[in-house]
Design a protein around this motif. Structure first.
Motif, short mmCIF file in Angstrom:
data_model
loop_
_atom_site.label_atom_id
_atom_site.label_comp_id
_atom_site.label_asym_id
_atom_site.label_seq_id
_atom_site.Cartn_x
_atom_site.Cartn_y
_atom_site.Cartn_z
N ASN A 159 4.10 8.02 -10.80
CA ASN A 159 4.56 7.41 -12.06
C ASN A 159 3.46 7.45 -13.11
O ASN A 159 3.73 7.72 -14.30
N GLU A 160 2.21 7.18 -12.70
CA GLU A 160 1.09 7.19 -13.64
C GLU A 160 0.86 8.59 -14.22
O GLU A 160 0.56 8.73 -15.41
N GLN A 161 0.98 9.61 -13.39
CA GLN A 161 0.79 10.98 -13.87
C GLN A 161 1.85 11.34 -14.92
O GLN A 161 1.54 11.93 -15.97
N ASN A 162 3.10 10.98 -14.65
CA ASN A 162 4.17 11.25 -15.61
C ASN A 162 3.97 10.45 -16.90
O ASN A 162 4.24 10.96 -18.00
N LEU A 163 3.51 9.21 -16.76
CA LEU A 163 3.24 8.38 -17.94
C LEU A 163 2.15 9.01 -18.80
O LEU A 163 2.26 9.07 -20.03
N PHE A 164 1.08 9.48 -18.17
CA PHE A 164 -0.05 10.05 -18.90
C PHE A 164 0.39 11.29 -19.68
O PHE A 164 0.04 11.46 -20.86
N LYS A 165 1.20 12.16 -19.06
CA LYS A 165 1.68 13.36 -19.74
C LYS A 165 2.59 13.00 -20.92
O LYS A 165 2.53 13.64 -21.98
N THR A 166 3.42 11.97 -20.74
CA THR A 166 4.32 11.55 -21.81
C THR A 166 3.51 10.94 -22.96
O THR A 166 3.81 11.19 -24.14
N MET A 167 2.49 10.17 -22.64
CA MET A 167 1.63 9.59 -23.67
C MET A 167 0.94 10.67 -24.49
O MET A 167 0.83 10.56 -25.71
N ILE A 168 0.47 11.72 -23.82
CA ILE A 168 -0.19 12.82 -24.52
C ILE A 168 0.78 13.47 -25.51
O ILE A 168 0.44 13.74 -26.67
N ALA A 169 2.03 13.69 -25.07
CA ALA A 169 3.03 14.31 -25.94
C ALA A 169 3.31 13.47 -27.18
O ALA A 169 3.39 13.99 -28.30
N ASN B 281 0.82 -1.21 0.00
CA ASN B 281 0.00 0.00 0.00
C ASN B 281 0.86 1.27 0.00
O ASN B 281 0.47 2.29 -0.57
N SER B 282 2.04 1.18 0.65
CA SER B 282 2.91 2.36 0.70
C SER B 282 3.48 2.70 -0.67
O SER B 282 3.92 3.82 -0.91
N GLN B 283 3.49 1.73 -1.58
CA GLN B 283 4.00 1.95 -2.94
C GLN B 283 3.02 2.71 -3.82
O GLN B 283 3.36 3.14 -4.92
N MET B 284 1.78 2.84 -3.37
CA MET B 284 0.75 3.43 -4.23
C MET B 284 1.02 4.90 -4.52
O MET B 284 0.72 5.39 -5.61
N ASP B 285 1.61 5.63 -3.56
CA ASP B 285 1.88 7.04 -3.78
C ASP B 285 2.90 7.24 -4.91
O ASP B 285 2.70 8.09 -5.79
N ILE B 286 3.99 6.47 -4.88
CA ILE B 286 5.01 6.65 -5.91
C ILE B 286 4.49 6.20 -7.27
O ILE B 286 4.81 6.79 -8.31
N TRP B 287 3.63 5.16 -7.28
CA TRP B 287 3.09 4.71 -8.56
C TRP B 287 1.98 5.62 -9.07
O TRP B 287 1.76 5.71 -10.28
N ALA B 288 1.30 6.31 -8.18
CA ALA B 288 0.36 7.34 -8.63
C ALA B 288 1.11 8.46 -9.34
O ALA B 288 0.66 8.98 -10.37
#
Length: 512
Positions: free
Chosen positions: A410-420, A401-408
């Motif tokens: 990671n997901e935000q950065n992934l989404f922005k990169t996908m948009i680009a 559960n403590s890993q969820m913050d860092i992966w949240a």
């Protein structure tokens, strides 16, 4: 002259290189071993360790012949990588309004934007089933290596795909203060200003190994693959680089995404698991030694003591030497007789018992370091109560559960990169797009329906809390509306049921 501070002399010194920040070549070599070990290809590394430790090549060959490594590191990493075992709930927004396919009577139209076509792009072209598998793989390799670099590409069907760049084939660094580009960089050593990709070589352990030349080189300010082609903007290659949105996204820049297992400082790479790798090597050597002891043919094994061959000897020379010395005082005694077969069998049994205890203790230590319940990973004879299993899982679930913050993040950065990348290769998406991702938390013990009913009857909980626990994506207002809607529907169905029963009774009376 030695400088003085408040009357106390001191000498200056150079700060040594941290072991967690190795040279780039050392980093890539260790990454190769980590990846090989994780994929179950560790025998060659263990053989090298054995030949390095034993001066007698014949004995080393005999030991290496009985190697039986277990995928311990693989088991560890897979058991702590549970974030993407369950697909997270993703919601997409434009300027704070959620994108939906259609509105229903319970939805406030001011909070939503109806755009099914855009939702199809985001759900099918961004987060396809292939990318769901890639994200699971990304979690495992990121937990293994500390950080991983992925490249976002567009496939032949126009869908985005995540391509893993193994840590031994990719490099990244920030501009240093002495570099003329430093003022235009992020000035943060954890953020890459340059990313380069090497050709994936078959072996990096060759004695003739030389530093490879990068086949791709990208910088945050100049997207380029070859310095000789940077001025050729008319080429398709240059178009794909220069049309990418510039600027940092997370720890890198488009089309790259860096997944991190934890926050860190000091350098781009968060080097980890080297000590664990050494521990796993030693553990596998003990397991292989047990295999050697149990499978060696005692009738054909010849061991030398003080240069003299002795027949029917079971264990290794150093141990036999100790036994002979203990039994007869000195192995140099010309009247000394070799230890009996019974004595050797006694030694074998004692050695195997100690070896079993050492292996089990090392395994428990390793699992404890990763907060893993030992009995849930290995077949043991221990029978645990439900309460004990719950306690053992608490630490593991807390870690996951403590890993969820860092992966949240990671997901935000992934989404922005996908948009680009998508905007480069397709029609441009609307401005103001954002993502909300919700991972399902691991609970040690999920409440049963009976538990909720008892709490509701006693005023400890309410029905809306129950609905929200079962549907984490619902807000309190949405849960209340869903409850009221279901209540009205149930009342309507109940009334219809009573009407049907009365109608059936009237028909029966008329027929009678």
């Amino acid at each position: 002259m030695i400088p003085i501070i408040q009357g106390i002399p001191y000498t200056t010194y150079n700060v040594p290189r941290r072991q967690s920040i190795p040279t780039d070549e050392a980093r890539r070599r260790i990454a190769t071993k980590l990846i090989d070990t994780f994929k179950g290809n560790q025998t060659a590394y263990l053989e090298a360790l054995i030949y390095d430790r034993y001066s007698d090549p014949t004995f080393a060959h005999l030991r290496a012949k009985y190697l039986a490594p277990l995928p311990i590191l693989t088991k560890l990493i897979k058991n702590i990588s549970k974030i993407y075992d369950r697909t997270p709930i993703r919601k997409f927004y434009i300027d704070g309004k959620e994108i939906v396919r259609e509105l229903d009577d319970l939805m406030d139209s001011s909070k939503y934007i109806v755009n099914p076509a855009l939702l199809d792009i985001l759900e099918k072209k961004f987060y396809s089933n292939k990318n769901a598998i890639a994200l699971k793989m990304a979690e495992e390799y990121t937990n293994l290596l500390g950080d991983t670099v992925w490249k976002i590409q567009t496939d032949e069907e126009g869908c985005l795909k995540l391509v893993f760049l193994p840590n031994d084939t990719v490099g990244a660094y920030s501009f240093q203060r002495k570099n003329a580009d430093y003022q235009n960089s992020s000035q943060d050593p954890t953020i890459a200003d340059v990313i380069y990709v090497y050709e994936d070589e078959e072996s990096k352990d060759d004695i003739f190994y030389t530093e490879p030349t990068p086949i791709e080189k990208w910088t945050v300010n100049d997207k380029k693959i070859d310095e000789n082609q940077t001025d050729n903007e008319a080429s398709e290659q240059a178009r794909r680089y220069f049309n990418l949105e510039k600027g940092y996204i997370g720890s890198a820049f488009a089309p790259f995404i860096v997944f991190r297992s934890e926050a860190h400082f000091g350098s781009f790479w968060n080097f980890k698991n080297t000590d664990t790798l050494h521990f796993v090597d030693e553990l596998n050597l003990k397991i292989s030694h047990k295999n050697y002891l149990t499978q060696t043919d005692t009738d054909n094994t010849k061991v030398l003591i003080d240069g003299k061959p002795m027949e029917n000897i079971f264990s290794d020379p150093s141990v036999i030497n100790q036994i002979a010395t203990k039994n007869i005082g000195s192995t140099n005694n010309p009247n000394a007789e070799p230890p009996s077969q019974a004595k050797l069998q006694e030694l074998k049994t004692a050695d195997l018992k100690k070896l079993d205890e050492a292996i089990m203790q090392d395994m428990k230590t390793l699992f404890k370091m990763y907060d893993l319940p030992f009995d849930s990973l290995l077949a043991t004879k221990n029978i645990m109560s439900a309460e004990n299993k719950q306690v053992e899982n608490e630490a593991l679930f807390a870690y996951i559960n403590s890993q969820m913050d860092i992966w949240a993040e990671n997901e935000q950065n992934l989404f922005k990169t996908m948009i680009a990348v998508y905007n480069r290769d397709n029609q441009e998406l609307p401005k103001g797009l954002s993502l909300m991702v919700n991972f399902e938390k691991r609970d040690v013990q999920k409440k049963l329906a009976e538990d909720w009913l008892v709490e509701i009857q006693n005023g400890v909980s309410n029905i809306c809390q129950w609905i929200m626990a079962e549907n984490p994506d619902l807000s309190k207002d949405e849960a209340q509306k869903l409850y009221e809607s279901n209540l009205a529907m149930n009342d309507k169905e109940t009334n219809n049921l009573f009407e049907d029963e009365e109608e059936n009774e009237n028909i029966e009376e008329n027929e009678s």
